[in-house]
Design a protein around this motif. Structure first.
Motif, PDB file in Angstrom:
ATOM      1  N   HIS A   8       0.826  -1.207   0.000  1.00 52.89           N
ATOM      2  CA  HIS A   8       0.000   0.000   0.000  1.00 52.89           C
ATOM      3  C   HIS A   8       0.861   1.259   0.000  1.00 52.89           C
ATOM      4  CE1 HIS A   8      -3.449  -2.504   1.103  1.00 52.89           C
ATOM      5  NE2 HIS A   8      -2.723  -3.017   2.089  1.00 52.89           N
ATOM      6  N   VAL A  51       0.286  -2.512  -6.020  1.00 51.16           N
ATOM      7  CA  VAL A  51      -0.240  -1.611  -5.004  1.00 51.16           C
ATOM      8  C   VAL A  51      -1.756  -1.788  -4.918  1.00 51.16           C
ATOM      9  CG1 VAL A  51      -0.422   0.372  -6.600  1.00 51.16           C
ATOM     10  CG2 VAL A  51      -0.299   0.763  -4.130  1.00 51.16           C
ATOM     11  N   PHE A  64      -2.946   6.077  -7.740  1.00 49.55           N
ATOM     12  CA  PHE A  64      -2.151   4.850  -7.845  1.00 49.55           C
ATOM     13  C   PHE A  64      -1.789   4.550  -9.295  1.00 49.55           C
ATOM     14  CE2 PHE A  64      -3.679   2.671  -3.650  1.00 49.55           C
ATOM     15  CZ  PHE A  64      -2.919   3.574  -2.932  1.00 49.55           C
ATOM     16  N   VAL A  77      -2.066  -2.411 -10.309  1.00 54.36           N
ATOM     17  CA  VAL A  77      -2.858  -1.630  -9.364  1.00 54.36           C
ATOM     18  C   VAL A  77      -4.183  -2.355  -9.132  1.00 54.36           C
ATOM     19  CG1 VAL A  77      -4.123   0.525  -8.959  1.00 54.36           C
ATOM     20  CG2 VAL A  77      -1.854   0.584 -10.051  1.00 54.36           C
TER      21      VAL A  77
END
Length: 283
Positions: A8, A51, A64, A77
């Motif tokens: 994260h 992420v 992101f 992502v």
């Protein structure tokens, strides 16, 4: 390629993270970004990462994607989008058209924070999942034992879709486990379209009293349920810092995987994530 399939980025000074309010989370209530992660990846022999969303925000998903566009090591992502939005398909198409949009590989929602344990079975949610799967995206399932029956039902309802169970459904490691978790995760593993991340396990243990030996029974059970082709490594950094350093988390999980066999280890550290998320790996 070794892939951390669950990490994260966040900045509490710029956005609200309701789940971060608890006092015990104060050590991670600060900004964490790509520059913080990069040396940890290098030091631990990790080539790339995925992420994953932290809050229910399209703005975060857009951020992101921009990070992924500018950061070669971020190869995927898993963002957030409102599954109950009737125009979700248009939203997903817009996100995929942004810089970094080609790295959108999945969608996630914090299902275990919903009051309704059957939230995944709602008609509007299922309509949203249909839009997600129509665009060949995976869906990350963030649940605990309470919501596993709904997760099993939704995986069965979409047999051609790809689901990724986060944190092995957060087993109650600190309490020594439970038959409810064990039985339900086995039923989910029987759905051949579900992968399982063995991420976030140390933070389900007693934070200052755990080691690879304490985690191993839960990793082994997940492996027995999902098999060597559907087990995925993830650090859950920086949440994992509550229980240990990035290196300690990676070493413990790698020790568990090695104990299960070199092929299990090799697949969990990269191959399985590539297949679950259909990652595009640059040569």
């Amino acid at each position: 390629m070794i892939i951390d399939a669950h990490q994260h980025f966040w900045d509490p000074a710029r956005a609200d993270y309701p789940w971060m309010a608890a006092d015990e989370l104060a050590p991670i209530r600060r900004a964490f970004g790509p520059a913080d992660l990069a040396p940890l990846l290098k030091a631990n022999g990790i080539d790339a990462s995925i992420v994953v969303q932290c809050r229910s925000s399209l703005e975060e998903t857009e951020e992101f994607l921009a990070i992924a566009h500018a950061t070669p090591s971020v190869i995927g992502v898993v963002g957030w989008a409102d599954l109950t939005d009737g125009a979700l398909g248009d939203t997903l198409d817009r996100l995929r058209g942004l810089p970094g949009g080609d790295k959108l590989v999945g969608i996630r929602h914090q299902v275990h924070d919903e009051t309704d344990p059957d939230w995944l079975l709602r008609e509007d949610v299922q309509r949203g999942l249909t839009a997600v799967f129509a665009r060949d995206l995976a869906y990350d399932v963030l649940v605990r034992s309470r919501e596993l029956p709904a997760a099993i039902a939704i995986a069965q309802a979409f047999p051609q879709a790809r689901f990724v169970l986060d944190h092995a459904a957060k087993p109650p490691i600190a309490d020594g486990g439970s038959s409810e978790w064990s039985d339900r995760i086995r039923a989910l593993g029987a759905c051949g379209n579900v992968w399982c991340k063995i991420s976030g396990l140390a933070t389900e243990a007693i934070w200052n009293d755990w080691d690879a030996g304490r985690l191993f029974p839960f990793v082994a059970h997940a492996a027995s349920c999902f098999g060597e082709d559907r087990l995925i490594f993830g650090s859950d950094w920086p949440v994992c810092l509550l229980a240990g350093s990035y290196g300690e988390i990676k070493s413990a999980l790698e020790a568990c995987l090695t104990k299960l066999g070199p092929q299990v280890r090799a697949k969990a550290l990269g191959v399985n994530a590539t297949r679950a998320y259909r990652l595009t790996i640059a040569e």
